[in-house]
Enzyme design. Sequence first.
Site, PDB file in Angstrom:
ATOM      1  N   GLU A 138       0.983  -8.560  11.763  1.00 59.64           N
ATOM      2  CA  GLU A 138       0.803  -8.277  10.342  1.00 59.64           C
ATOM      3  C   GLU A 138       2.158  -8.168   9.637  1.00 59.64           C
ATOM      4  OE1 GLU A 138      -1.649  -4.975   7.625  1.00 59.64           O
ATOM      5  OE2 GLU A 138      -1.518  -4.753   9.793  1.00 59.64           O
TER       6      GLU A 138
ATOM      7  N   ASP B 159       0.767  -1.246   0.000  1.00 58.33           N
ATOM      8  CA  ASP B 159       0.000   0.000   0.000  1.00 58.33           C
ATOM      9  C   ASP B 159       0.803   1.304   0.000  1.00 58.33           C
ATOM     10  OD1 ASP B 159      -1.818  -2.017   0.271  1.00 58.33           O
ATOM     11  OD2 ASP B 159      -2.865  -1.161   1.977  1.00 58.33           O
TER      12      ASP B 159
END
Length: 438
Positions: free
Chosen positions: A402, A170
Amino acid sequence: MREKLINRAIKVLEDNFQDGGFTIPSKGLYPFQWKWDSGFIALGFAHYDLKKAKIEVETLLDAQWENGFIPHIVFHTDSDSYFPGPDFHQSNLHPQSSKKYRSTGMTQPPVMGFILERLLEIDKGSDKMLEFISKQIDKVYANHVYFYENRDWKNEGLIYIYHNWESGTDNSPMWDDIWLTMNPPEYEFERRDTSHVDASQRPSKREYDHYLYIIDVAKKYNYDDAKIAEHSPFLVLDPLFNSILIRSNEALIKLYGLLGGNDERIAYLKSKQQKSIQSLNAKLYNDELGAYVHFDLRNNRQIPYISSSSFTPLYSGAPDKEKAERLVKTMVQKFGGEDRYLCASFDPTHEKFNPRKYWRGPVWINMNWMLYHGLKRYGYDQLGQRVKNDSLELVKNNGFFEYFDSRKANPDAENSGYGGDNFSWSAALLIDFLKEES
């Protein structure tokens, strides 16, 4: 210790599995179904609950649009804990969008081809899994056809992405130079992610302005791919996205061969595959850097930064032996110091490297999973084993986060796990790593 880790990983997946037949990536932070997450998650389920693995795949593919497009987020439920949600994305603007589910109008890397292949391997080539694949494979094929017929802007076998979120990486430094060419308005909105995660680990407010503006451009043209290609300020060829497509093409060709009677589809995929590999090597390889790089179509130039995405063509089988050797040399020299875990998501020798911030430097388990299999494919078993061992050590020492700090001696915190906790693909791929050894 191995069984204990697997049991902890199973608990993460079970806790994140939802009544609607899908698994959220992480509670609070990501409350919906994500495209490439679900693919990797299915692999974890397959080792102990084949029914859930199949449901995960079916639920995602059920949200496919009429044109073969599969969105990057499917909004099965309502939740105010994530922004931007379905009201901002307005997927219904596209005339062929799903009438059953609200979603985004962007996609993510097409992992499902090689996921189906891996599911068959895990289930030891069973007839039941082949039957399941026979019912799903045409949807995955349609997704590939969608890309080649709608996203191959130059008819060269390479698929463009029109938003950084489509890459999966991202807030990578890859996009920084593109942001400099844009001056989007300042949006008024309430961030949800920073209420769950330290803001220093997430993209900035100004970065989000760019993200939202690109979506608004796409909405202006009702998510029409041809008009997006003409007008979007962000139009990029991504080595990760295209390598995943090439690898999934390979898997579909193999699976269709096993199923029989699909000569026309196999011929289509083989034709596209040849062109994709040729163009990936011609347009995205940078000989000076010894790595594959992104290409900015809007400004007609390579983006000369090295990231973990730069090495994913190894997983696709696209590089020849010489290029593979250069890639490995680059990885070891820039990313592989003894003081680091492999493989950081961005070049640790670069001034833009940030080992704590999302895709600007931390290690991601899904990237390591692909790199491990890519290195093994080319016979770099020792380096591949290091990538795998580093992944296992990071999870064992920190938990199912994550992403993880790539520095072995991290001066910033006792815990080197960042982002969402109890993260589904970290758990799922750890299971796949460990079960492979049994």
